[in-house]
Design a protein around this motif. Sequence first.
Motif, PDB file in Angstrom:
ATOM      1  N   ALA A 137      13.849  -1.026  -1.521  1.00  0.00           N
ATOM      2  CA  ALA A 137      12.982  -2.094  -1.003  1.00  0.00           C
ATOM      3  C   ALA A 137      11.522  -1.681  -0.969  1.00  0.00           C
ATOM      4  CB  ALA A 137      13.435  -2.493   0.399  1.00  0.00           C
ATOM      5  N   THR A 138      11.231  -0.370  -1.002  1.00  0.00           N
ATOM      6  CA  THR A 138       9.828   0.071  -0.974  1.00  0.00           C
ATOM      7  C   THR A 138       9.200   0.123  -2.360  1.00  0.00           C
ATOM      8  OG1 THR A 138      10.265   2.459  -1.197  1.00  0.00           O
ATOM      9  CG2 THR A 138      10.379   1.514   1.029  1.00  0.00           C
ATOM     10  N   SER A 139       9.972  -0.202  -3.408  1.00  0.00           N
ATOM     11  CA  SER A 139       9.417  -0.085  -4.763  1.00  0.00           C
ATOM     12  C   SER A 139       8.274  -1.062  -4.986  1.00  0.00           C
ATOM     13  CB  SER A 139      10.513  -0.309  -5.806  1.00  0.00           C
ATOM     14  OG  SER A 139      11.038  -1.622  -5.710  1.00  0.00           O
ATOM     15  N   GLU A 140       8.386  -2.261  -4.401  1.00  0.00           N
ATOM     16  CA  GLU A 140       7.290  -3.231  -4.527  1.00  0.00           C
ATOM     17  C   GLU A 140       6.051  -2.713  -3.813  1.00  0.00           C
ATOM     18  OE1 GLU A 140       5.487  -6.890  -5.744  1.00  0.00           O
ATOM     19  OE2 GLU A 140       7.133  -5.641  -6.431  1.00  0.00           O
ATOM     20  N   GLN A 141       6.251  -2.101  -2.657  1.00  0.00           N
ATOM     21  CA  GLN A 141       5.142  -1.475  -1.944  1.00  0.00           C
ATOM     22  C   GLN A 141       4.526  -0.380  -2.809  1.00  0.00           C
ATOM     23  OE1 GLN A 141       6.257   0.225   1.810  1.00  0.00           O
ATOM     24  NE2 GLN A 141       4.436   1.501   1.948  1.00  0.00           N
ATOM     25  N   GLY A 142       5.370   0.429  -3.439  1.00  0.00           N
ATOM     26  CA  GLY A 142       4.852   1.496  -4.294  1.00  0.00           C
ATOM     27  C   GLY A 142       4.036   0.962  -5.449  1.00  0.00           C
ATOM     28  N   ARG A 143       4.506  -0.132  -6.055  1.00  0.00           N
ATOM     29  CA  ARG A 143       3.748  -0.720  -7.170  1.00  0.00           C
ATOM     30  C   ARG A 143       2.374  -1.189  -6.717  1.00  0.00           C
ATOM     31  NH1 ARG A 143       2.507  -5.588  -8.958  1.00  0.00           N
ATOM     32  NH2 ARG A 143       3.684  -6.630  -7.323  1.00  0.00           N
ATOM     33  N   ILE A 144       2.327  -1.841  -5.554  1.00  0.00           N
ATOM     34  CA  ILE A 144       1.053  -2.333  -5.043  1.00  0.00           C
ATOM     35  C   ILE A 144       0.121  -1.177  -4.709  1.00  0.00           C
ATOM     36  CG2 ILE A 144      -0.007  -3.503  -3.066  1.00  0.00           C
ATOM     37  CD1 ILE A 144       2.336  -5.451  -3.111  1.00  0.00           C
ATOM     38  N   LEU A 145       0.647  -0.136  -4.077  1.00  0.00           N
ATOM     39  CA  LEU A 145      -0.197   0.997  -3.702  1.00  0.00           C
ATOM     40  C   LEU A 145      -0.732   1.719  -4.931  1.00  0.00           C
ATOM     41  CD1 LEU A 145       1.708   2.549  -0.668  1.00  0.00           C
ATOM     42  CD2 LEU A 145      -0.304   1.083  -0.650  1.00  0.00           C
ATOM     43  N   ARG A 146       0.074   1.821  -5.989  1.00  0.00           N
ATOM     44  CA  ARG A 146      -0.356   2.571  -7.164  1.00  0.00           C
ATOM     45  C   ARG A 146      -1.249   1.748  -8.086  1.00  0.00           C
ATOM     46  NH1 ARG A 146       4.754   4.291  -5.848  1.00  0.00           N
ATOM     47  NH2 ARG A 146       4.952   6.554  -5.627  1.00  0.00           N
ATOM     48  N   HIS A 147      -0.961   0.459  -8.204  1.00  0.00           N
ATOM     49  CA  HIS A 147      -1.674  -0.353  -9.197  1.00  0.00           C
ATOM     50  C   HIS A 147      -2.526  -1.457  -8.575  1.00  0.00           C
ATOM     51  CE1 HIS A 147       0.737   1.722 -12.158  1.00  0.00           C
ATOM     52  NE2 HIS A 147       1.841   1.328 -11.549  1.00  0.00           N
ATOM     53  N   GLY A 148      -2.339  -1.731  -7.292  1.00  0.00           N
ATOM     54  CA  GLY A 148      -3.096  -2.783  -6.638  1.00  0.00           C
ATOM     55  C   GLY A 148      -2.378  -4.117  -6.707  1.00  0.00           C
TER      56      GLY A 148
ATOM     57  N   ALA B  86       0.536   7.554   1.163  1.00  0.00           N
ATOM     58  CA  ALA B  86       1.846   7.564   0.513  1.00  0.00           C
ATOM     59  C   ALA B  86       1.964   8.732  -0.456  1.00  0.00           C
ATOM     60  CB  ALA B  86       2.078   6.240  -0.217  1.00  0.00           C
ATOM     61  N   ALA B  87       0.880   9.021  -1.207  1.00  0.00           N
ATOM     62  CA  ALA B  87       0.907  10.148  -2.142  1.00  0.00           C
ATOM     63  C   ALA B  87       1.063  11.466  -1.405  1.00  0.00           C
ATOM     64  CB  ALA B  87      -0.369  10.155  -2.988  1.00  0.00           C
ATOM     65  N   ASN B  88       0.376  11.612  -0.267  1.00  0.00           N
ATOM     66  CA  ASN B  88       0.497  12.841   0.510  1.00  0.00           C
ATOM     67  C   ASN B  88       1.900  13.003   1.095  1.00  0.00           C
ATOM     68  OD1 ASN B  88      -1.896  14.533   0.581  1.00  0.00           O
ATOM     69  ND2 ASN B  88      -2.957  12.739   1.379  1.00  0.00           N
ATOM     70  N   GLU B  89       2.512  11.888   1.527  1.00  0.00           N
ATOM     71  CA  GLU B  89       3.875  11.953   2.021  1.00  0.00           C
ATOM     72  C   GLU B  89       4.828  12.402   0.914  1.00  0.00           C
ATOM     73  OE1 GLU B  89       5.293  11.517   4.938  1.00  0.00           O
ATOM     74  OE2 GLU B  89       3.491  10.999   6.082  1.00  0.00           O
ATOM     75  N   GLN B  90       4.629  11.855  -0.275  1.00  0.00           N
ATOM     76  CA  GLN B  90       5.491  12.231  -1.396  1.00  0.00           C
ATOM     77  C   GLN B  90       5.237  13.677  -1.803  1.00  0.00           C
ATOM     78  OE1 GLN B  90       5.634   9.371  -4.589  1.00  0.00           O
ATOM     79  NE2 GLN B  90       6.356  10.883  -6.069  1.00  0.00           N
ATOM     80  N   LEU B  91       3.966  14.096  -1.799  1.00  0.00           N
ATOM     81  CA  LEU B  91       3.647  15.482  -2.129  1.00  0.00           C
ATOM     82  C   LEU B  91       4.262  16.433  -1.117  1.00  0.00           C
ATOM     83  CD1 LEU B  91       2.096  17.309  -4.097  1.00  0.00           C
ATOM     84  CD2 LEU B  91       0.086  17.067  -2.624  1.00  0.00           C
ATOM     85  N   GLY B  92       4.382  15.984   0.130  1.00  0.00           N
ATOM     86  CA  GLY B  92       5.032  16.784   1.156  1.00  0.00           C
ATOM     87  C   GLY B  92       6.542  16.799   1.045  1.00  0.00           C
TER      88      GLY B  92
ATOM     89  N   PRO C 103       6.151   5.293   5.410  1.00  0.00           N
ATOM     90  CA  PRO C 103       5.182   5.769   4.430  1.00  0.00           C
ATOM     91  C   PRO C 103       5.744   6.000   3.038  1.00  0.00           C
ATOM     92  CG  PRO C 103       5.859   7.568   5.859  1.00  0.00           C
ATOM     93  CD  PRO C 103       6.500   6.321   6.398  1.00  0.00           C
ATOM     94  N   ILE C 104       7.082   6.050   2.897  1.00  0.00           N
ATOM     95  CA  ILE C 104       7.665   6.309   1.584  1.00  0.00           C
ATOM     96  C   ILE C 104       7.529   5.066   0.716  1.00  0.00           C
ATOM     97  CG2 ILE C 104       9.798   6.823   0.357  1.00  0.00           C
ATOM     98  CD1 ILE C 104      10.696   8.465   2.733  1.00  0.00           C
ATOM     99  N   ALA C 105       7.026   5.251  -0.501  1.00  0.00           N
ATOM    100  CA  ALA C 105       6.888   4.138  -1.441  1.00  0.00           C
ATOM    101  C   ALA C 105       7.262   4.651  -2.814  1.00  0.00           C
ATOM    102  CB  ALA C 105       5.457   3.589  -1.435  1.00  0.00           C
ATOM    103  N   ILE C 106       8.455   4.299  -3.291  1.00  0.00           N
ATOM    104  CA  ILE C 106       8.966   4.865  -4.529  1.00  0.00           C
ATOM    105  C   ILE C 106       8.338   4.175  -5.733  1.00  0.00           C
ATOM    106  CG2 ILE C 106      11.133   5.505  -3.417  1.00  0.00           C
ATOM    107  CD1 ILE C 106      12.474   3.145  -4.814  1.00  0.00           C
ATOM    108  N   ASN C 107       8.367   4.878  -6.885  1.00  0.00           N
ATOM    109  CA  ASN C 107       7.842   4.279  -8.112  1.00  0.00           C
ATOM    110  C   ASN C 107       8.995   3.708  -8.940  1.00  0.00           C
ATOM    111  OD1 ASN C 107       9.046   6.401  -9.574  1.00  0.00           O
ATOM    112  ND2 ASN C 107       7.176   7.629  -9.552  1.00  0.00           N
ATOM    113  N   ALA C 108       8.669   3.199 -10.127  1.00  0.00           N
ATOM    114  CA  ALA C 108       9.675   2.505 -10.935  1.00  0.00           C
ATOM    115  C   ALA C 108      10.799   3.446 -11.367  1.00  0.00           C
ATOM    116  CB  ALA C 108       9.013   1.874 -12.154  1.00  0.00           C
ATOM    117  N   ARG C 109      10.468   4.701 -11.673  1.00  0.00           N
ATOM    118  CA  ARG C 109      11.511   5.649 -12.078  1.00  0.00           C
ATOM    119  C   ARG C 109      12.461   5.940 -10.923  1.00  0.00           C
ATOM    120  NH1 ARG C 109      12.982  10.847 -12.058  1.00  0.00           N
ATOM    121  NH2 ARG C 109      11.307  11.476 -10.645  1.00  0.00           N
ATOM    122  N   HIS C 110      11.884   6.156  -9.728  1.00  0.00           N
ATOM    123  CA  HIS C 110      12.732   6.381  -8.552  1.00  0.00           C
ATOM    124  C   HIS C 110      13.628   5.163  -8.301  1.00  0.00           C
ATOM    125  CE1 HIS C 110       9.075   8.894  -7.097  1.00  0.00           C
ATOM    126  NE2 HIS C 110       9.787   9.554  -7.978  1.00  0.00           N
TER     127      HIS C 110
END
Length: 447
Positions: A205-216, A143-149, A378-385
């Motif tokens: 809808a991917t924000s929950e996914q992003g939280r899990i991927l970033r923080h577990g 997910a980080a690589n997708e966002q970096l891209g 693969p996109i998983a947004i964070n809380a700011r997004h």
Amino acid sequence: MLHDTIAAISTALGEAAISVVRVSGPQALSIAAQVLKLPSLVLPRKAHLVPVADADGGVLDHGLLLYFKGPASYTGEDVIEFHGHGGVLATQRVLERWLACGARAAEPGEFTQRAFLNGKMDLTQAEAVMDLIHAQSTLALRAANEQLGGAIGREAAAMEQAIIPVLAHIEAYIDFPEEDISPETGAALLRRLDAVLVRAQKLIATSEQGRILRHGARTVISGAPNVGKSSLLNVLLGFERAIVSPTAGTTRDTIEEIIQVHGIPLRLVDTAGLREAGDEIERVGIQRTERELERADLVIEVVDASLAATPPRLALPPELARRRILILNKSDLGIHPDWSSIPQAIPLSCVSGDGIEAVRDAIRDVIAIAGPLAADHPIAINARHKAAFERCAAHLTAAKAALERSEAPEFIALEIRDALHALGDVIGQVDVERILDVIFSTFCIGK
């Protein structure tokens, strides 16, 4: 500050084979001439073996010089990297030499901040740099690589491009107030806004996914005393982290560890057994267990399968009950008939390891339902997004309602402009200054 030349150690502190001191700014090469004994011609993107000279001409270190001429560099400026021996003292002395010759110590995240300000990346890509560094699982890394891209930036830009023609149509009607928006044109504009709303809602809808991927995913192992909660923690970790004893109540406090299961990061929390407390320490431990259950993304309830079921089992609110996995531990001692009627319970022996793969699969499946962690998204947004996309969606919804009610086009245009501003916040095109310090202050020195 962009006119300064900055320097920092870009590798982790401690002894290693090599260390990297990075320098960026308009005077990078001229300062390098004071610090290093440079060859007559320094070629960009070529390695040069050079010594570092101290103020008296003595040698501090020998290493490789790499010169990246701006704008073809990470920051968009002239960048010098010195790859030297990885001793703590030697690296510190080399940095001090750069600072003594005119460079300024970099602030946390300043190299990446300059890359953003110089147009080398958008704000979502800058944030992805830290996500990439902190990734603790294969899915988080992907997910980080997708966002970096630029995946999130491209989505935001595509939404902007879809909204701008709608705004242009509305503003055209503002210029000609005697004309009303025809029903056909209004329907076409509504379809465009609907399409953008759908994209925004998918990203939200991917924000929950992003939280899990970033923080577990916070995974609480719970149950009665002496059912094997700590044993399960140890089996999942692969080493003896928690003390295991046949004496009930051995675990008095919560124990937390991070593992990866099928690419999903989990924050495993082993808790005190739930029962009537025998003393004050045990009572506090049980209170902490109850607090952990309130914060859990997933609950693994462990029972002793060799004994008869004793009601009540773990009581959970409805939204968490569907994210519970029931583990019938001690299956090597036989499973009592009471448990045969409970669907989806997983037999496990922490002694032999039988059933552990089924446990891992169940964890993946439950988190995927709650997440969702879709392999094809693969996109998983964070809380700011999320906050920015939610503002965008709210303004687009208001614009749609105003358009359907045939309100004045000025009000419709105002809502659409606010939606565009929200999208600009995502990639850093609008009102950047108020969020830069918060974002880049989380970076490590030298990145």
